[in-house]
Enzyme design. Structure first.
Site, PDB file in Angstrom:
ATOM      1  CG  ASP A   1      -2.077   0.947   1.097  1.00 15.38           C
ATOM      2  OD1 ASP A   1      -2.339   1.396  -0.045  1.00 15.38           O
ATOM      3  OD2 ASP A   1      -2.720   1.252   2.110  1.00 15.38           O
TER       4      ASP A   1
ATOM      5  N   GLY B   1      -0.092   5.385  -4.473  1.00  8.91           N
ATOM      6  CA  GLY B   1      -0.729   6.658  -4.849  1.00  8.91           C
ATOM      7  C   GLY B   1      -0.146   7.817  -4.059  1.00  8.91           C
TER       8      GLY B   1
ATOM      9  NE  ARG C   1      -4.478   6.733  -7.152  1.00 11.34           N
ATOM     10  CZ  ARG C   1      -4.359   6.443  -5.851  1.00 11.34           C
ATOM     11  NH1 ARG C   1      -4.164   7.419  -4.985  1.00 11.34           N
ATOM     12  NH2 ARG C   1      -4.456   5.211  -5.432  1.00 11.34           N
TER      13      ARG C   1
ATOM     14  CG  HIS D   1      -0.263   2.034  -9.390  1.00 13.69           C
ATOM     15  ND1 HIS D   1      -0.458   1.633  -8.090  1.00 13.69           N
ATOM     16  CD2 HIS D   1      -1.381   2.737  -9.735  1.00 13.69           C
ATOM     17  CE1 HIS D   1      -1.643   2.054  -7.665  1.00 13.69           C
ATOM     18  NE2 HIS D   1      -2.218   2.734  -8.643  1.00 13.69           N
TER      19      HIS D   1
ATOM     20  CD  GLU E   1     -13.067  -5.528  -2.080  1.00 11.89           C
ATOM     21  OE1 GLU E   1     -11.824  -5.705  -2.078  1.00 11.89           O
ATOM     22  OE2 GLU E   1     -13.885  -6.433  -1.829  1.00 11.89           O
TER      23      GLU E   1
ATOM     24  CG  LEU F   1       9.644 -16.971  -3.983  1.00 14.67           C
ATOM     25  CD1 LEU F   1       9.448 -16.981  -2.461  1.00 14.67           C
ATOM     26  CD2 LEU F   1      10.160 -15.591  -4.420  1.00 14.67           C
TER      27      LEU F   1
ATOM     28  CB  SER G   1      -7.629  -4.333   3.037  1.00 16.21           C
ATOM     29  OG  SER G   1      -7.426  -3.139   3.738  1.00 16.21           O
TER      30      SER G   1
HETATM   31  C1  FPP Z   1      -2.050   0.082  -3.349  1.00 17.43           C
HETATM   32  O1  FPP Z   1      -1.573   1.398  -3.318  1.00 17.43           O
HETATM   33  C2  FPP Z   1      -1.508  -0.612  -4.523  1.00 17.43           C
HETATM   34  C3  FPP Z   1      -2.257  -1.166  -5.514  1.00 17.43           C
HETATM   35  C4  FPP Z   1      -3.729  -1.134  -5.553  1.00 17.43           C
HETATM   36  C5  FPP Z   1      -1.621  -1.797  -6.677  1.00 17.43           C
HETATM   37  C6  FPP Z   1      -0.419  -2.641  -6.398  1.00 17.43           C
HETATM   38  C7  FPP Z   1       0.362  -2.754  -7.613  1.00 17.43           C
HETATM   39  C8  FPP Z   1       1.699  -2.718  -7.690  1.00 17.43           C
HETATM   40  C9  FPP Z   1       2.604  -2.700  -6.533  1.00 17.43           C
HETATM   41  C10 FPP Z   1       2.341  -2.646  -9.008  1.00 17.43           C
HETATM   42  C11 FPP Z   1       2.764  -3.846  -9.733  1.00 17.43           C
HETATM   43  C12 FPP Z   1       2.449  -5.174  -9.203  1.00 17.43           C
HETATM   44  C13 FPP Z   1       2.880  -6.319  -9.785  1.00 17.43           C
HETATM   45  C14 FPP Z   1       2.551  -7.619  -9.161  1.00 17.43           C
HETATM   46  C15 FPP Z   1       3.718  -6.320 -11.010  1.00 17.43           C
HETATM   47  P1  FPP Z   1      -2.629   2.592  -3.402  1.00 17.43           P
HETATM   48  O2  FPP Z   1      -2.778   2.937  -4.832  1.00 17.43           O
HETATM   49  O3  FPP Z   1      -3.893   2.203  -2.703  1.00 17.43           O
HETATM   50  O4  FPP Z   1      -1.873   3.726  -2.619  1.00 17.43           O
HETATM   51  P2  FPP Z   1      -2.518   4.865  -1.732  1.00 17.43           P
HETATM   52  O5  FPP Z   1      -3.122   4.184  -0.515  1.00 17.43           O
HETATM   53  O6  FPP Z   1      -1.335   5.728  -1.370  1.00 17.43           O
HETATM   54  O7  FPP Z   1      -3.527   5.583  -2.569  1.00 17.43           O
END
Ligand code: FPP
Length: 256
Positions: free
Chosen positions: A23, A26, A36, A40, A70, A134, A199
């Site tokens: 997490d 963003g 954002r 990612h 979600e 792994l 979550s």
């Molecule tokens: C949560 O951060 C993150 C996600 C919903 C996406 C996770 C994806 C990656 C780490 C990128 C690539 C993954 C792979 C497996 C190649 P958020 O967007 O909710 O952050 P925030 O809470 O700061 O808004």
């Protein structure tokens, strides 16, 4: 007199299975006044760091929450950017993961993904199926409640078809129908980004998992942070509902 309960096996000092909520992508981008999607993309680099760390430490299984059931409700452009990122990662990273002995699997409702991504998921799983250094599990369009409901439905179908009697349904059998049933449940759960919640991630599997939270935003993850989590984990006493004395294999404390 009933026999004293058998102490659970000593918890391994290095987790056998690590589960991670990644997490903060963003917020990491917003702090830099960037879209954002850039967060990612930086998050994908942290995924590689986390995989390297697990390989280095001999952690046998890593489950990453990449996209929740979600998350489909996020703005269309963000979902689109994530889909592009997943496709790129599948195209670019899988052969290297295979070379390093990583078995890749996906859990969640993959029917919701575009055909191109689903095809790559299948290819990645087929290519890496024989690897055992792994077990990398990517939770994508995954929800813990959905996982439990699917297990309940599959048991109900067996009962309805006469293959199973209702009284045969117990925790052990139920546990064979949820995702990752062939792996030990996660020993350690890490969530980055400062929030203290699970979550809807692996709700069944996390029943006795040690939880560890950090303010670090996912793209800022480094090996030192992961090592702190491992050190904290190694110092914990896991009791699995028993007393400390029982876990230590002693019976010198009165039990309530
Ligand atoms: C949560 O951060 C993150 C996600 C919903 C996406 C996770 C994806 C990656 C780490 C990128 C690539 C993954 C792979 C497996 C190649 P958020 O967007 O909710 O952050 P925030 O809470 O700061 O808004």
């Amino acid at each position: 007199m009933t026999a004293p309960p058998t102490p659970p096996p000593a918890a391994p000092r290095v987790p056998r299975h690590l589960a991670v909520i990644m997490d903060g992508n963003g917020r990491w981008a917003q702090q830099r006044h960037r879209p954002r999607a850039i967060g990612h993309r930086a998050g994908a680099r942290a995924v590689n760091l986390c995989i390297d760390f697990c390989l280095d430490k001999g952690i046998g299984a890593l489950t990453l929450f990449a996209f929740s059931s979600e998350n489909w409700g996020r703005p269309e452009d963000e979902v689109g950017a994530l889909m592009k990122l997943f496709l790129n990662a599948l195209e670019r990273e899988v052969s290297e993961l295979h070379r390093r002995g990583v078995r890749v699997r996906f859990i969640g409702d993959r029917e919701r993904f575009p055909d191109g991504i689903r095809a790559r998921m299948r290819e990645a799983e087929a290519l890496t199926a024989g690897n055992d250094r792994l077990a990398l599990n990517i939770a994508a369009s995954y929800g813990g409640r959905q996982d439990i409901a699917a297990a309940a439905r599959s048991l109900a179908e067996d009962v309805a078809a006469g293959r199973l009697r209702p009284e045969q349904v117990d925790e052990a059998l139920f546990g064979t129908r949820v995702a990752l049933a062939d792996l030990p449940p996660p020993d350690l759960f890490i969530r980055t980004g400062g929030d203290h919640r699970v979550s809807n991630f692996l709700l069944w599997q996390l029943a006795y998992t040690e939880l560890w939270f950090t303010e670090t935003l996912w793209p800022a993850l480094d090996a030192a942070t992961l090592q702190r989590a491992l050190d904290d984990y190694a110092s914990r006493e896991r009791r699995f509902g028993l007393t400390g004395a029982q876990v230590a294999g002693r019976q010198d404390e009165p039990t309530a």
